[in-house]
Design an enzyme around this catalytic site. Structure first.
Site, short mmCIF file in Angstrom:
data_model
loop_
_atom_site.label_atom_id
_atom_site.label_comp_id
_atom_site.label_asym_id
_atom_site.label_seq_id
_atom_site.Cartn_x
_atom_site.Cartn_y
_atom_site.Cartn_z
N ARG A 235 6.78 83.47 -61.25
CA ARG A 235 5.73 83.08 -60.80
C ARG A 235 4.62 84.34 -60.82
O ARG A 235 4.98 85.39 -60.97
CB ARG A 235 5.93 82.65 -59.03
CG ARG A 235 7.03 81.79 -59.15
CD ARG A 235 7.30 81.44 -57.85
NE ARG A 235 6.00 81.05 -56.61
CZ ARG A 235 5.64 79.73 -56.74
NH1 ARG A 235 6.19 78.80 -57.54
NH2 ARG A 235 4.67 79.54 -56.14
N HIS B 131 38.52 85.77 -35.95
CA HIS B 131 39.61 85.03 -36.68
C HIS B 131 39.67 83.61 -36.41
O HIS B 131 39.77 83.13 -35.43
CB HIS B 131 40.94 85.46 -36.84
CG HIS B 131 41.99 84.88 -37.58
ND1 HIS B 131 42.00 84.96 -38.83
CD2 HIS B 131 42.96 83.99 -37.20
CE1 HIS B 131 43.05 84.31 -39.36
NE2 HIS B 131 43.53 83.57 -38.28
N GLY C 264 -10.36 80.45 -47.84
CA GLY C 264 -11.06 81.65 -47.60
C GLY C 264 -11.34 82.31 -48.71
O GLY C 264 -10.78 82.56 -49.60
P1 FAD Z 1 3.17 81.53 -49.89
O1 FAD Z 1 4.14 81.08 -49.31
O2 FAD Z 1 2.66 81.15 -51.31
O3 FAD Z 1 1.63 81.14 -49.04
C1 FAD Z 1 0.22 81.15 -49.48
C2 FAD Z 1 -0.36 80.28 -48.70
O4 FAD Z 1 -1.92 80.66 -49.16
C3 FAD Z 1 -0.35 78.82 -49.48
O5 FAD Z 1 -0.36 77.94 -48.35
C4 FAD Z 1 -1.83 78.87 -50.11
O6 FAD Z 1 -2.12 77.59 -50.27
C5 FAD Z 1 -2.79 79.55 -49.34
N1 FAD Z 1 -4.11 79.97 -49.92
C6 FAD Z 1 -3.81 80.79 -50.97
N2 FAD Z 1 -5.19 81.02 -51.31
C7 FAD Z 1 -5.99 80.56 -50.23
C8 FAD Z 1 -7.19 80.89 -49.99
N3 FAD Z 1 -8.19 81.22 -50.61
N4 FAD Z 1 -7.67 80.32 -49.02
C9 FAD Z 1 -6.75 79.83 -47.82
N5 FAD Z 1 -5.48 79.69 -48.10
C10 FAD Z 1 -5.13 80.06 -49.39
N6 FAD Z 1 12.23 82.73 -50.99
C11 FAD Z 1 13.08 82.78 -50.06
O7 FAD Z 1 13.26 84.07 -49.43
N7 FAD Z 1 14.37 82.04 -49.90
C12 FAD Z 1 14.42 80.97 -50.46
O8 FAD Z 1 15.29 80.12 -50.51
C13 FAD Z 1 13.24 80.55 -51.39
N8 FAD Z 1 13.27 79.47 -52.02
C14 FAD Z 1 12.28 79.11 -52.86
C15 FAD Z 1 12.38 78.03 -53.65
C16 FAD Z 1 11.23 77.67 -54.47
C17 FAD Z 1 11.27 76.27 -55.37
C18 FAD Z 1 10.19 78.52 -54.58
C19 FAD Z 1 9.09 78.37 -55.58
C20 FAD Z 1 10.31 79.84 -54.09
C21 FAD Z 1 11.10 80.05 -53.09
N9 FAD Z 1 11.06 81.22 -52.33
C22 FAD Z 1 12.13 81.71 -51.45
C23 FAD Z 1 10.00 82.11 -52.46
C24 FAD Z 1 8.97 81.88 -51.41
O9 FAD Z 1 8.59 80.75 -51.40
C25 FAD Z 1 7.99 83.14 -51.46
O10 FAD Z 1 8.26 84.44 -51.64
C26 FAD Z 1 6.93 82.94 -50.33
O11 FAD Z 1 6.66 81.63 -50.08
C27 FAD Z 1 5.88 84.02 -50.25
O12 FAD Z 1 5.18 83.84 -49.08
P2 FAD Z 1 3.75 84.12 -49.18
O13 FAD Z 1 3.25 84.13 -47.76
O14 FAD Z 1 3.34 85.59 -49.67
O15 FAD Z 1 2.71 83.18 -50.06
P1 NAI Z 2 13.21 84.04 -61.78
O1 NAI Z 2 12.23 85.22 -62.20
O2 NAI Z 2 14.02 84.11 -60.45
O3 NAI Z 2 13.69 83.65 -63.18
C1 NAI Z 2 13.04 83.60 -64.15
C2 NAI Z 2 13.99 83.27 -65.45
O4 NAI Z 2 13.30 82.58 -66.70
C3 NAI Z 2 14.43 84.85 -65.88
O5 NAI Z 2 15.85 84.65 -66.03
C4 NAI Z 2 13.81 84.76 -67.07
O6 NAI Z 2 14.63 85.88 -67.92
C5 NAI Z 2 13.64 83.56 -67.62
N1 NAI Z 2 12.26 83.45 -68.52
C6 NAI Z 2 11.44 83.84 -68.84
N2 NAI Z 2 10.55 83.50 -69.59
C7 NAI Z 2 11.45 82.82 -70.30
C8 NAI Z 2 11.14 81.89 -71.73
N3 NAI Z 2 9.82 82.01 -72.14
N4 NAI Z 2 12.06 81.26 -72.00
C9 NAI Z 2 13.28 81.25 -71.57
N5 NAI Z 2 13.48 81.86 -70.34
C10 NAI Z 2 12.55 82.68 -69.84
O7 NAI Z 2 11.90 83.03 -61.49
P2 NAI Z 2 11.96 81.43 -60.96
O8 NAI Z 2 13.35 81.13 -61.11
O9 NAI Z 2 10.82 80.99 -61.40
O10 NAI Z 2 11.51 81.82 -59.35
C11 NAI Z 2 10.36 82.66 -58.99
C12 NAI Z 2 10.99 83.44 -57.78
O11 NAI Z 2 10.84 82.43 -56.76
C13 NAI Z 2 12.08 84.03 -57.83
O12 NAI Z 2 12.05 85.18 -58.44
C14 NAI Z 2 12.26 84.50 -56.53
O13 NAI Z 2 11.62 85.34 -56.22
C15 NAI Z 2 11.76 83.15 -55.49
N6 NAI Z 2 12.85 82.29 -55.41
C16 NAI Z 2 13.83 82.70 -54.50
C17 NAI Z 2 14.55 81.75 -54.09
C18 NAI Z 2 15.63 82.23 -53.20
O14 NAI Z 2 15.27 83.25 -52.66
N7 NAI Z 2 16.98 81.67 -52.97
C19 NAI Z 2 14.85 80.29 -54.49
C20 NAI Z 2 13.91 80.36 -55.76
C21 NAI Z 2 12.95 80.90 -56.02
#
Ligand code: FAD
Ligand code: NAI
Length: 478
Positions: free
Chosen positions: A285, A457, A121
């Site tokens: 990110r 408990h 979109g």
């Molecule tokens: P997104 O989930 O990124 O969704 C955006 C959607 O929009 C996607 O489907 C994308 O393709 C679509 N899109 C983008 N641009 C367009 C466009 N122009 N037109 C149509 N569609 C489009 N958070 C937690 O709370 N708990 C966790 O355990 C957790 N684990 C994570 C593990 C990993 C490995 C990663 C990478 C992230 C994790 N996160 C976790 C973070 C979480 O995934 C994000 O905070 C969350 O997905 C954000 O939601 P959102 O709706 O903003 O965006």
């Molecule tokens: P993050 O922000 O959690 O961690 C990135 C780490 O990389 C930091 O400790 C930072 O100091 C380090 N870093 C940055 N630049 C660097 C460099 N050049 N060299 C070495 N270290 C460097 O980011 P991450 O792990 O990529 O996850 C992104 C986001 O996704 C998280 O912040 C979180 O919001 C979401 N997420 C949430 C999860 C959950 O809720 N369980 C699980 C995974 C992701």
């Protein structure tokens, strides 16, 4: 051209939940999402469902079972010999879990009468800005259509940040996407960034047998986490075999045919060059506004590339809203969901409020780490007088029965009013225990309130009650 009251761009947790809530409130709603699965079919749910929360938790579960079978079954009198890990099967299960979630969202769209468009979109190039109070949104690839909306909610999420000069190839240099589909257990796995993804994915592959080295740029481990928890986590993860180096500076990354070499400087100034079979880069990110043509609608970005919004998620353009990872605040699925719901309710004239201080964080390592509210270091820096109480899992009957005695629960309360200011947990099921802290903080409860509530408990939640009792120095079981 079809006209909608609300058009949502992005079907991740921010977008799809906003769509459902808007439809529940009686708005004619459309949601556009471009994610497709390997078969080219729609896969709504965004990063969270496809390459984030859900698949990572599926792999964490599989790898934890394997680790238990290898290292903990014997304590229970169970002999398991000749254990093997079928990585392909583990990945297939993970994909099936993801698909169940994708299909669940498509079902929810149908049930709630949300019109779903599979494609990208963007604000129309043909003028973008609202005409007569209506925006035109073009949908392309694979859909090809244009629709109109009175209110637009942008929920386009975020993408992994790459290191300069080391683009993700998802074969040797992996983002979260590639890290979730490594086809065999790498002998040596490098991880850059000891944040949430680095620790979760590092744990998965370490449990399956990889020699995992995590290189972190900052001198402190888990800087946003309560220091006492971070210290305990460092001790436990190191004992498990994760090699974590802090304060490193990555110099160069070079890929070979089947490996990748990282040259870096250590905190004490030495230059190291290590070759890994695979390298996960998890250094945060970046917001995703690619191809949205947001400019045309008058939607401004802030200096870090996030869509600029006010406290209500209103952008700089009339009737355009933005939620989730693409706006300021923690990048968490539940934060995105709360914002999506709140925007839909605001459109209906309601007055929802999100307290960012009450958004819980969880890191799904073993043990899990979870927290809400303020850390001790934040309270000290703000000059708040507080009292704290903690209780170790070791002294909790259920934790002993489970065989999960690492960790503790800690509660911080205002020294004068006893109001709960923060809760910090490292230990089994911390992700579930933290809900009680969130509820306490949302209700403005005191630590005494938690201490006076009857907890079943034997449960791990009794450690929360005991930590609350400890604030008043009157634990019962320690
Ligand atoms: P997104 O989930 O990124 O969704 C955006 C959607 O929009 C996607 O489907 C994308 O393709 C679509 N899109 C983008 N641009 C367009 C466009 N122009 N037109 C149509 N569609 C489009 N958070 C937690 O709370 N708990 C966790 O355990 C957790 N684990 C994570 C593990 C990993 C490995 C990663 C990478 C992230 C994790 N996160 C976790 C973070 C979480 O995934 C994000 O905070 C969350 O997905 C954000 O939601 P959102 O709706 O903003 O965006
Ligand atoms: P993050 O922000 O959690 O961690 C990135 C780490 O990389 C930091 O400790 C930072 O100091 C380090 N870093 C940055 N630049 C660097 C460099 N050049 N060299 C070495 N270290 C460097 O980011 P991450 O792990 O990529 O996850 C992104 C986001 O996704 C998280 O912040 C979180 O919001 C979401 N997420 C949430 C999860 C959950 O809720 N369980 C699980 C995974 C992701």
């Amino acid at each position: 051209m079809d006209q909608f009251d609300v058009v949502i761009i992005g079907g991740g947790p921010g977008g799809y939940v906003a769509a459902i809530r808007a439809a529940q409130l009686g708005f004619k709603t459309a949601c556009i999402d471009d994610w497709k699965n390997a078969a080219g079919k729609p896969a709504p749910g965004g990063t969270c469902t496809n390459v984030g929360c859900i698949p990572s938790k599926a792999l964490l579960q599989s790898s934890e079972h394997f680790d238990h079978a290898q290292h903990h079954f014997a304590e229970h009198g169970i002999t398991a010999s000749g254990l093997t890990m079928d990585v392909a099967k583990m990945l297939a299960r993970k994909d099936a879990v993801v698909k169940q979630n994708n299909d669940g969202i498509l079902y929810l769209f149908k049930k709630n009468k949300v019109t779903f468009f599979h494609g990208r979109g963007s604000f129309s190039t043909n003028g973008g800005a609202a005409k007569d109070g209506v925006y035109q949104i073009d949908v392309t690839e694979p859909a090809k259509t244009s629709i109109q909306g009175k209110h637009i909610i942008i929920a386009t999420g975020s993408n992994a940040r790459a290191l300069p000069g080391a683009a993700f190839d998802e074969h040797l240099i992996l983002s979260n996407d590639g890290a979730l589909r490594i086809g065999d257990v790498p002998k040596k796995l490098g991880v850059i960034g000891a944040g949430v993804i680095g620790l979760e994915m590092g744990s998965v592959w370490r449990r399956l047998g990889s020699d995992v080295t995590v290189l972190e740029g900052l001198p402190a481990f888990l800087g946003a986490v309560d220091e006492q928890v971070a210290k305990e986590a460092m001790k436990l993860f190191t004992k498990q075999g994760l090699k974590i180096s802090l304060g490193v500076k990555v110099r160069t990354i070079k890929t070979g045919k089947n490996n990748v070499s990282v040259e870096y400087t250590t905190a004490d100034g030495k230059t190291e060059n290590v070759t890994f079979d695979r390298l996960i880069v998890s250094i945060g990110r970046v917001p995703n506004t690619n191809g949205l043509n947001a400019d045309a609608a008058g939607v401004k970005l802030d200096e870090r590339g996030f869509i600029s919004v006010d406290g209500d998620c209103k952008t700089t353009a009339a009737n355009v809203w933005a939620v989730g990872d693409v706006v300021r605040g923690p990048m968490l699925a539940h934060k995105a969901e709360e914002e999506g719901v709140a925007v839909a309710e605001r459109l209906a004239g309601q007055h929802p409020h999100i307290d960012f201080n009450c958004i819980p964080w969880v890191i799904y390592t073993s043990p899990e780490i979870a927290w809400v509210g303020q850390t001790e270091q934040q309270l000290k820096a703000a000059g708040v007088t507080y009292k704290g109480g903690s209780f170790p899992y070791m002294a909790n009957g259920r934790a002993r029965a489970l065989g999960n005695t690492d960790g503790f629960v800690k509660i911080l309360a205002d020294a004068k009013t006893d109001k709960v200011l923060g809760m910090h947990v490292i230990g089994a099921m911390a992700s579930e225990l933290i809900a009680e802290g969130v509820m306490a903080m949302e209700f403005g409860a005191s630590s005494e309130d938690i201490a006076r509530i009857c907890h079943a408990h034997p449960t791990l939640s009794e450690a929360t009650k005991e930590a609350a009792l400890a604030v008043d120095k009157r634990t019962l079981n320690m």
